[in-house]
Design an enzyme around this catalytic site. Structure first.
Site, mmCIF file in Angstrom:
data_model
loop_
_atom_site.group_PDB
_atom_site.id
_atom_site.type_symbol
_atom_site.label_atom_id
_atom_site.label_comp_id
_atom_site.label_asym_id
_atom_site.label_seq_id
_atom_site.Cartn_x
_atom_site.Cartn_y
_atom_site.Cartn_z
ATOM 1 N N GLU A 109 53.389 54.246 39.129
ATOM 2 C CA GLU A 109 52.441 55.532 38.390
ATOM 3 C C GLU A 109 50.748 54.992 38.529
ATOM 4 O OE1 GLU A 109 54.709 53.506 34.865
ATOM 5 O OE2 GLU A 109 53.517 52.747 35.543
ATOM 6 N N CYS B 21 48.366 40.440 33.580
ATOM 7 C CA CYS B 21 48.866 42.170 33.846
ATOM 8 C C CYS B 21 49.985 42.040 34.550
ATOM 9 C CB CYS B 21 47.716 41.984 34.846
ATOM 10 S SG CYS B 21 47.982 43.576 36.069
ATOM 11 N N CYS C 298 43.119 58.212 38.010
ATOM 12 C CA CYS C 298 43.718 56.064 38.255
ATOM 13 C C CYS C 298 45.231 56.122 39.691
ATOM 14 C CB CYS C 298 43.374 55.713 37.042
ATOM 15 S SG CYS C 298 44.502 53.658 37.672
ATOM 16 N N CYS D 282 48.232 37.830 38.461
ATOM 17 C CA CYS D 282 47.897 37.635 37.229
ATOM 18 C C CYS D 282 48.246 38.070 35.609
ATOM 19 C CB CYS D 282 45.925 38.272 37.227
ATOM 20 S SG CYS D 282 45.245 38.583 38.650
ATOM 21 N N CYS E 61 52.246 44.129 42.335
ATOM 22 C CA CYS E 61 50.802 42.920 43.435
ATOM 23 C C CYS E 61 51.188 41.540 43.331
ATOM 24 C CB CYS E 61 49.962 43.689 42.050
ATOM 25 S SG CYS E 61 48.052 42.658 42.430
ATOM 26 N N CYS F 210 45.070 50.321 30.800
ATOM 27 C CA CYS F 210 44.594 48.910 32.226
ATOM 28 C C CYS F 210 45.547 48.038 32.217
ATOM 29 C CB CYS F 210 43.151 48.307 32.093
ATOM 30 S SG CYS F 210 41.862 49.600 32.207
HETATM 31 N N1 SAH Z 1 44.119 44.941 41.592
HETATM 32 C C1 SAH Z 1 42.839 46.014 41.327
HETATM 33 C C2 SAH Z 1 43.201 47.028 40.862
HETATM 34 C C3 SAH Z 1 43.457 46.754 39.557
HETATM 35 S S1 SAH Z 1 42.342 47.428 38.446
HETATM 36 C C4 SAH Z 1 41.744 44.477 40.336
HETATM 37 O O1 SAH Z 1 42.656 43.368 40.101
HETATM 38 O O2 SAH Z 1 40.604 45.021 40.191
HETATM 39 C C5 SAH Z 1 43.520 47.320 37.250
HETATM 40 C C6 SAH Z 1 42.019 46.774 35.936
HETATM 41 O O3 SAH Z 1 43.208 45.888 34.656
HETATM 42 C C7 SAH Z 1 41.327 45.176 36.418
HETATM 43 O O4 SAH Z 1 40.251 44.934 36.139
HETATM 44 C C8 SAH Z 1 42.711 44.457 35.319
HETATM 45 O O5 SAH Z 1 42.305 42.832 36.211
HETATM 46 C C9 SAH Z 1 42.608 45.251 35.053
HETATM 47 N N2 SAH Z 1 43.943 44.113 33.787
HETATM 48 C C10 SAH Z 1 44.793 43.521 34.110
HETATM 49 N N3 SAH Z 1 45.922 43.607 33.236
HETATM 50 C C11 SAH Z 1 44.768 44.168 31.744
HETATM 51 C C12 SAH Z 1 45.124 43.720 30.453
HETATM 52 N N4 SAH Z 1 46.880 43.911 30.378
HETATM 53 N N5 SAH Z 1 44.736 44.512 29.757
HETATM 54 C C13 SAH Z 1 43.671 44.667 30.115
HETATM 55 N N6 SAH Z 1 42.965 44.609 31.522
HETATM 56 C C14 SAH Z 1 43.989 44.352 32.297
#
Ligand code: SAH
Length: 346
Positions: free
Chosen positions: A89, A116, A102, A113, A109, A331
């Site tokens: 996406e 996410c 973005c 986490c 991935c 995000c």
């Molecule tokens: N893997 C990289 C790039 C992804 S950026 C990283 O972790 O930085 C995506 C951002 O959204 C990251 O800061 C991630 O931690 C955050 N994110 C992931 N799941 C989320 C959620 N459910 N709500 C808000 N932010 C989230």
């Protein structure tokens, strides 16, 4: 198989080696500056154009699977299918005064986490640099149609950019050198892969670095961001310090606020200590809902309270304006691989 934005300038030139030398440059500019399909490069002779339109290495890497936009049109999300069936996406966001794309760097991935959606779905594969660059070019074409220009690129879509270092860095250089996006408008976001951050510190381009922190002590961070067990917070902070010393660009910490988990007064205090040491900016993201994580996001009032606590402790903290929640483009909500696997199973 390489696609059009994987080719180097010499490889592009070699496709028109039988032509006058300036044809190579025309083709390159057509792809990178004019955002055109080879078939639409009317400054090339018709016979050459149709040969290039059929050239396998100039094929696009992304085919459109679906597109959704918010009703105001300010956020557009695309689901692209890659030639091996993987899906990714891309999100385009217009703000007053800037337009940001973005991009995804991996299909899926491996960082796992739990909060996410991309992490919940697991890892599929790295994207080639051409697949990353093409996401920007496709979004740029759309922006152009509405009289806008892409000014910023954030590597914050699906995947962990520093887990695919060479491909991502090649894309960064291409976007900077050939598309003309300045380094201060390019942001890499990482879960905290220390070797990658150290490597970035030695690169020629001072891009912005965002670190997805989410917890400021190892016990909690081990839980929320499992890779923390490999590179704990003190290692991560020294890598951030080296980056800052090498590049002089302000760092940012991303913090998804999870109700009762990392939004307590003690969390704000611990975070403030880390942020102040590095002069880092804190970007607060109210947790967006995902299918695999039962915990709620902090309430809007709680988010403001957390922000105020940080500010009172001398930290520059802002709340990220949530874009695309209604179209699952916010995000942590990108999970194309998952949807597509479901769609294929039907
Ligand atoms: N893997 C990289 C790039 C992804 S950026 C990283 O972790 O930085 C995506 C951002 O959204 C990251 O800061 C991630 O931690 C955050 N994110 C992931 N799941 C989320 C959620 N459910 N709500 C808000 N932010 C989230």
């Amino acid at each position: 198989m390489p696609s059009r934005y994987d080719l180097s300038v010499d490889e592009v030139a070699s496709l028109v080696a039988d032509q006058p030398a300036y044809r190579g440059r025309q083709l390159w500019d057509g792809l990178y500056r004019r955002l055109l399909e080879p078939a639409d490069l009317t400054d090339l002779p018709a016979a050459l154009r149709s040969r290039l339109a059929a050239e396998p290495s100039l094929r696009p890497a992304l085919s459109l699977a679906s597109e959704v936009a918010t009703s105001d049109g300010d956020t557009v999300k695309w689901l692209w299918r890659l030639d091996d069936g993987a899906a990714i996406e891309t999100v385009l966001m217009h703000y007053p005064g800037r337009t940001t794309v973005c991009v995804s760097t991996q299909a899926g991935c491996a960082m796992a986490c739990g909060f996410c959606a991309t992490g919940q779905a697991g890892f599929e594969r790295h994207l080639t640099s051409g697949e990353i660059v093409e996401q920007v070019m496709r979004a740029a074409r759309r922006a152009h149609e509405t009289g806008r220009r892409v000014s910023n690129v954030v590597f914050m879509g699906m995947g962990e950019p520093l887990a695919s270092y060479e491909r991502v860095w090649a894309a960064v250089e291409r976007l900077h050198d050939d598309v003309g996006i300045s380094a201060r408008h390019l942001t890499l976001s990482t879960v905290g892969l220390v070797p990658g951050i150290n490597r970035l510190a030695g690169e020629r381009l001072p891009v912005n670095l965002a670190v997805s922190l989410h917890a400021a002590n190892d016990t909690l961070r081990n839980e929320l961001v499992p890779i923390n067990k490999r590179w704990p917070i003190d290692h991560l902070m020294s890598a951030c310090r080296s980056y800052l010393d090498a590049k002089g660009r302000r760092l940012s910490f991303e913090w998804a606020l999870i109700d009762g988990v990392n939004d307590r007064t003690s969390d704000a205090a611990e975070l403030a200590t880390l942020a102040r040491e590095l002069g880092a900016h804190v970007n607060l993201i109210p947790l967006n809902p995902t299918p695999g994580y039962p915990t709620r996001g902090t309430s809007p009032a709680g988010v403001r309270r957390f922000r105020d606590q940080l500010v009172a402790l001398g930290v520059n903290a802002t709340i990220r304006r949530n874009r695309g929640t209604g179209i699952d483009a916010a995000c942590g909500q990108l999970r194309a691989g998952h949807d597509v696997r479901l769609a294929r199973a039907r």
